[in-house]
Design an enzyme around this catalytic site. Structure first.
Site, PDB file in Angstrom:
ATOM      1  N   ALA A 171       5.126   7.109  -6.413  1.00 38.18           N
ATOM      2  CA  ALA A 171       6.524   6.247  -6.755  1.00 38.18           C
ATOM      3  C   ALA A 171       6.157   5.194  -7.730  1.00 38.18           C
ATOM      4  O   ALA A 171       6.593   4.846  -8.841  1.00 38.18           O
ATOM      5  CB  ALA A 171       7.229   5.611  -5.741  1.00 38.18           C
ATOM      6  N   SER A 172       4.990   4.289  -7.690  1.00 34.77           N
ATOM      7  CA  SER A 172       4.555   3.345  -8.283  1.00 34.77           C
ATOM      8  C   SER A 172       4.244   3.436  -9.580  1.00 34.77           C
ATOM      9  O   SER A 172       4.697   3.039 -10.655  1.00 34.77           O
ATOM     10  CB  SER A 172       3.650   2.392  -7.422  1.00 34.77           C
ATOM     11  N   VAL A 196       1.040  -1.147   0.123  1.00 33.79           N
ATOM     12  CA  VAL A 196      -0.038   0.155  -0.344  1.00 33.79           C
ATOM     13  C   VAL A 196       0.878   1.437   0.019  1.00 33.79           C
ATOM     14  O   VAL A 196       1.640   1.239   0.956  1.00 33.79           O
ATOM     15  CB  VAL A 196      -0.902  -0.038   1.111  1.00 33.79           C
ATOM     16  N   GLU A 197       0.753   2.082  -1.159  1.00 34.37           N
ATOM     17  CA  GLU A 197       1.380   3.271  -1.063  1.00 34.37           C
ATOM     18  C   GLU A 197       0.652   4.309  -0.271  1.00 34.37           C
ATOM     19  O   GLU A 197      -0.467   4.736  -0.718  1.00 34.37           O
ATOM     20  CB  GLU A 197       1.736   3.620  -2.492  1.00 34.37           C
ATOM     21  N   VAL A 198       1.114   4.976   0.596  1.00 27.59           N
ATOM     22  CA  VAL A 198       0.730   6.003   1.644  1.00 27.59           C
ATOM     23  C   VAL A 198       1.126   7.293   0.865  1.00 27.59           C
ATOM     24  O   VAL A 198       2.400   7.572   0.779  1.00 27.59           O
ATOM     25  CB  VAL A 198       1.008   5.774   3.150  1.00 27.59           C
TER      26      VAL A 198
END
Ligand SMILES: NC(=O)c1ccc[n+]([C@@H]2O[C@H](COP(=O)([O-])OP(=O)(O)OC[C@H]3O[C@@H](n4cnc5c(N)ncnc54)[C@H](O)[C@@H]3O)[C@@H](O)[C@H]2O)c1
Length: 267
Positions: A173-174, A136-138
């Protein structure tokens, strides 16, 4: 007392996030306005809970039907600033403890304009398929509080995911890296370098990617990828310009796995 969570949007991601929360014994309310989609989800959830696979999830057609003050509210509606802005404004009125967007690319600061308490708002970017993905990208906006960051990190861990924390830049980032690779692979199909399966094999065998960029595009949904690429093109420049082949496939309704055909056949 059991924690309560609300998910808005019952598509690929909303349904997956709702199931992950229910599996962690959270009481979930899912909002999906499309009657046919709502029906499909209710049938699937009934089958799952009959097998004892998940705690019950209630499905509503509108945010008006949802109980106020949930611990967590995540929107997973289509990747459009205007659609998300409207939903976030309405969602704010329910006064969730933490309000999150599952956006893949849109600016958290732009979306924060529509929320009542920006300190309690951030991005929680889940990956597809939610059940099997680890990340999970916070995403922290300029006004996101440290409390909200830590609370989101705790939620991600509670769902068995590894959180990473990043600043708010388009694509985070992703997606910024993943979408660029996918777009280049589509341009290579356009140029006739090789067929989709061969290009994917170059990355799975040569670079040890678990899934090739074109199959990933099919899994994400070509329409979703086109929306993300169009936004990144506007915000980050020409390297994200959507290839004509992507536009053509979307206008032909070839959206990837969800429609049965994209760069591959899904039957
Ligand atoms: N598909 C992916 O792999 C992926 C991965 C990570 C993040 N995301 C992001 O998650 C979000 C949703 O993507 P998705 O792939 O689930 O899309 P989707 O098209 O599968 O689902 C969107 C759902 O939202 C519903 N919806 C539309 N308007 C609504 C409204 N006003 N209120 C409530 N629901 C509404 C639609 O009926 C649909 O069921 C997007 O922001 C996308 O960028 C997608």
């Amino acid at each position: 007392m059991t924690d309560r969570a609300v998910i808005v949007g019952g598509g690929t991601m909303g349904k997956g996030i709702a199931l992950a929360l229910a599996a962690a014994s959270v009481q979930v309310e899912l909002v999906e306005p499309s009657p046919s989609r709502g029906q499909e989800i209710r049938a699937e959830l009934a089958a799952r809970s009959a097998q004892g696979a998940t705690s019950p999830i209630s499905v509503h057609a509108s945010l008006d039907e949802v109980r106020r003050e949930p611990e967590l509210l995540i929107e997973a509606v289509p990747e459009s600033l205007s659609i998300k802005a409207g939903i976030l404004e309405m969602a704010s009125r329910l006064q969730p403890r933490l309000l999150a967007s599952n956006t893949s690319s849109l600016s958290i600061d732009e979306l924060a304009c529509c929320v009542a308490r920006p300190a309690q708002f951030l991005g929680m970017h889940f990956f597809n398929p939610v059940a099997r993905s680890e990340l999970v990208e916070v995403v922290l906006g300029a006004s996101t509080s440290d409390w909200a960051r830590d609370y989101a990190v705790d939620w991600a861990r509670r769902l068995g995911k590894e959180p990473i924390v990043v600043r708010d830049r388009p694509g985070f980032a992703s997606s910024r890296l993943g979408v660029l690779l996918g777009l280049e692979a589509i341009r290579m199909v356009e140029e006739g370098v090789a067929d989709a399966a061969t290009i994917d094999r170059a990355m799975t065998l040569g670079y040890k990617h678990p899934v090739g960029p074109l199959k990933t595009t099919d899994l994400v949904g070509l329409d979703v990828r086109l929306d993300i690429a169009s936004y990144l093109h506007r915000t980050l420049g020409n390297r994200f310009e959507p290839p004509q082949l992507l536009r053509d496939l979307v206008s032909e309704g070839k959206l990837g796995k969800k429609s049965g055909e994209g760069f591959f056949q899904w039957h």
